[in-house]
Design a protein around this motif. Structure first.
Motif, PDB file in Angstrom:
ATOM      1  N   UNK A   1      51.916  44.611  29.703  1.00 35.09           N
ATOM      2  CA  UNK A   1      52.391  44.775  31.040  1.00 35.09           C
ATOM      3  C   UNK A   1      52.306  43.595  31.725  1.00 35.09           C
ATOM      4  N   UNK A   2      53.208  43.404  32.657  1.00 33.10           N
ATOM      5  CA  UNK A   2      53.358  42.240  33.534  1.00 33.10           C
ATOM      6  C   UNK A   2      53.122  42.422  35.156  1.00 33.10           C
TER       7      UNK A   2
ATOM      8  N   UNK B   1      49.043  36.579  49.409  1.00 33.67           N
ATOM      9  CA  UNK B   1      47.678  36.383  49.479  1.00 33.67           C
ATOM     10  C   UNK B   1      46.976  37.442  48.820  1.00 33.67           C
ATOM     11  N   UNK B   2      47.400  38.695  49.697  1.00 33.32           N
ATOM     12  CA  UNK B   2      46.902  39.970  49.388  1.00 33.32           C
ATOM     13  C   UNK B   2      47.230  40.523  48.153  1.00 33.32           C
ATOM     14  N   UNK B   3      48.461  40.338  47.600  1.00 35.51           N
ATOM     15  CA  UNK B   3      49.143  40.636  46.580  1.00 35.51           C
ATOM     16  C   UNK B   3      48.389  39.889  45.243  1.00 35.51           C
ATOM     17  N   UNK B   4      48.106  38.748  45.382  1.00 32.77           N
ATOM     18  CA  UNK B   4      47.253  37.939  44.481  1.00 32.77           C
ATOM     19  C   UNK B   4      45.890  38.189  44.460  1.00 32.77           C
TER      20      UNK B   4
ATOM     21  N   UNK C   1      51.829  35.920  40.099  1.00 30.13           N
ATOM     22  CA  UNK C   1      50.720  35.928  40.970  1.00 30.13           C
ATOM     23  C   UNK C   1      49.529  35.468  40.556  1.00 30.13           C
ATOM     24  N   UNK C   2      49.545  35.416  39.286  1.00 38.78           N
ATOM     25  CA  UNK C   2      47.988  34.921  38.628  1.00 38.78           C
ATOM     26  C   UNK C   2      48.136  33.751  37.782  1.00 38.78           C
ATOM     27  N   UNK C   3      49.378  33.072  37.741  1.00 45.09           N
ATOM     28  CA  UNK C   3      49.559  31.900  36.752  1.00 45.09           C
ATOM     29  C   UNK C   3      49.720  32.226  35.339  1.00 45.09           C
ATOM     30  N   UNK C   4      50.140  33.440  35.221  1.00 47.54           N
ATOM     31  CA  UNK C   4      50.351  33.915  33.799  1.00 47.54           C
ATOM     32  C   UNK C   4      49.793  35.072  33.075  1.00 47.54           C
ATOM     33  N   UNK C   5      48.655  35.422  33.659  1.00 49.95           N
ATOM     34  CA  UNK C   5      47.868  36.305  33.227  1.00 49.95           C
ATOM     35  C   UNK C   5      48.453  37.876  33.296  1.00 49.95           C
TER      36      UNK C   5
END
Length: 399
Positions: A76-77, A384-387, A95-99
Motif C-alpha cells: 500500500x502506497x 508538513x502535517x501530512x508528512x 511524503x516519506x522518500x519511498x516508504x
C-alpha cells in the motif's frame, strides 16, 4: 517433544515476537528454546494486526520469512482519510522518500515463522505453560514450566518474555522494580471479517459524528472492517445488516448527486470486540529477564503499531545478544530498554493521536469535534502535517 534442560536464551511465548527472535538468534548461531502455552492450531489462527511497516517487511525478508509475504502481501502506497463529507489521500512514498506499508495478516507471519523453525530452527514446544521465572537478578534465571502433564525446569543465560501483559515474565519483575503507565479509552472496536472484496485499494479511516470506522482487508477477496462501539458491547448486539448500514453511513461522502454509492455487502464470517487501551511498562529489563512486545507495551490499534513494535523490540534485542556473543560486551544489551522505549513512546504518542483525532468520545463537546476537524483539515492541506503522519505510519527507523 522433550525440551532441553539448558539454553542460552529461553523465550516465553510463541507469537510473532518470540518466533522472530528465535529465528534471528538461530541465524546468529545462538541457541534458544521457545515455550508456547497454546497448541499450534490455536497460535496459527489467532486474529491480530495485519499492517506491516517497511522496516518489519525488511526484517522478515532478511531472516528468510519473506517468500510468501512477497507473493501474497498487499503493498500500500497510502491511506484515505474521510471526514466532514470529504476524502483526502495521503501518498506515503511521496511524503516519506519511498516508504510504504504491506497488508499481511499476523496469522500468516506466525505460520511462516513456525514453518521455518520446525524445519530447521531451535526447539519450539507447544503446550508448554510457563509457571514461574526465578533467578533473573542472580544471573542464573530459570523457567519452570508444565508440558505434557509434567513439570520441567529450563535454566538459561537470559530469559525473554514475549508472553503478553498478563504473562509470567512481566509479573516476574518485582512490583517495586517496575512502573506501568496506562490509559483506557471510553470506546471499543467491533472487528469483522467479511467475504467481500475491499471497497478500496487502500485503507480508509473515517471520522464521523456517529463514530470511527476503518475499511481494511486481509486478501483481495476478504475485507477486515472495524466500527467504534461503546465499551461493554457484545458481538451479538450487531447483526450483519446493522454493521453494513453503519459502515455505509459513517463512510458517506458529499457528492454532487448526494451521498456516496452503497457498499458491496457479503457474508460476515467473524465478529469480535476489542477494548482500546495503552500501556507501557518500564524498564524493559530486570537483571537477565528482558520483556518484548505486549509484555512491555500495548497500543490502541488505530496506528497499526502493535506487531511492528514487537518486531522492533526483538530486532534490537537480537543485535544486542549477537554483539554479546561475538564480543563479550554487554553495552548494547545494557542499552536495550532505553533504546526500545524511545521508539515505544513515539508509537504510543502517534497511536493516541490517531485514536483521539478520529474517534468520537461519548462525552465529547461540539467544540472538541471542531478541533478534530481542524486537525484533519490541517493534515489534508499542510505537506508538513501530512508528512508527519506518513512518517509515523510507515515506521520510524528501527534504531
Amino acid at each position: 517433544m522433550t525440551g532441553p534442560r539448558h539454553t542460552t536464551v529461553g523465550i516465553i511465548g510463541g507469537g510473532p515476537a518470540g518466533l522472530l527472535l528465535a529465528r534471528l538468534l538461530h541465524r546468529a548461531g545462538i541457541d534458544c528454546t521457545v515455550l508456547e502455552s497454546r497448541d499450534r492450531a490455536y497460535v496459527e489462527r489467532r486474529q491480530r494486526a495485519g499492517i506491516l511497516e517497511q522496516g518489519t517487511v525488511d526484517v522478515l525478508r532478511a531472516c528468510g520469512a519473506g517468500e510468501r509475504l512477497d507473493r501474497e502481501g498487499l503493498v500500500h502506497d497510502g491511506i484515505e482519510l474521510r471526514y466532514d463529507g470529504r476524502a483526502h489521500r495521503l501518498d506515503f512514498p511521496a511524503l516519506t522518500g519511498g516508504r510504504r506499508v504491506t497488508v499481511y495478516a499476523q496469522t500468516e507471519v506466525v505460520k511462516d515463522l513456525i514453518a521455518l523453525q520446525l524445519a530447521s530452527g531451535p526447539p519450539l514446544l507447544f503446550g508448554a505453560q510457563a509457571l514461574t521465572v526465578t533467578g533473573a537478578a542472580s544471573g542464573s534465571p530459570r523457567i519452570r514450566y508444565l508440558h505434557e502433564g509434567r513439570e520441567h525446569t529450563l535454566t538459561c543465560d537470559y530469559v525473554v518474555g514475549c508472553d503478553g501483559f498478563h504473562g509470567v515474565a512481566r509479573n516476574a519483575v518485582p512490583a517495586d522494580e517496575r512502573r506501568t503507565y496506562e490509559r483506557s479509552y471510553p470506546y471499543s472496536w467491533l472487528g469483522v471479517l467479511a467475504e467481500v472484496p475491499p471497497s478500496s485499494d487502500e485503507l480508509i479511516y473515517t471520522h464521523s459524528a456517529r463514530g470511527f470506522a476503518l475499511f481494511s482487508m486481509r486478501t483481495p477477496t476478504v475485507s477486515r472492517l472495524y466500527l467504534q462501539v461503546p465499551n461493554g458491547t457484545a458481538p451479538a448486539d450487531w447483526p450483519d445488516d446493522r454493521i453494513w448500514d453503519e459502515l455505509e453511513t459513517r463512510s458517506a461522502l458529499d457528492t454532487p448527486g448526494g451521498a456516496s454509492g452503497k457498499l458491496e455487502r457479503g457474508p460476515i464470517t467473524a465478529k469480535s470486540v476489542l477494548p482500546m487501551r495503552s500501556s507501557v511498562t518500564e524498564p524493559m529489563r530486570y537483571g537477565r529477564l528482558l520483556l518484548a512486545g505486549d509484555a512491555a507495551h500495548i497500543v490502541p490499534p488505530t496506528g497499526a503499531k502493535g506487531l511492528n513494535l514487537a518486531v522492533a523490540d526483538v530486532t534490537v534485542l537480537a543485535r544486542a545478544l549477537t554483539h554479546l556473543h561475538h564480543t563479550g560486551s554487554t553495552d548494547l544489551l545494557d542499552a536495550y530498554s532505553a533504546t526500545c522505549l524511545r521508539r515505544v513512546w513515539r508509537a504510543e504518542h502517534f497511536s493516541s493521536f490517531m485514536t483521539t483525532t478520529l474517534h468520537a468520545d461519548p462525552d465529547q463537546s461540539p467544540f472538541e469535534t471542531r478541533l478534530q476537524l481542524s486537525q484533519l483539515d490541517r493534515i489534508a492541506t499542510s505537506p508538513h502535517a501530512a508528512a508527519e503522519l506518513a512518517e509515523n505510519y510507515t515506521g520510524v527507523p528501527l534504531v
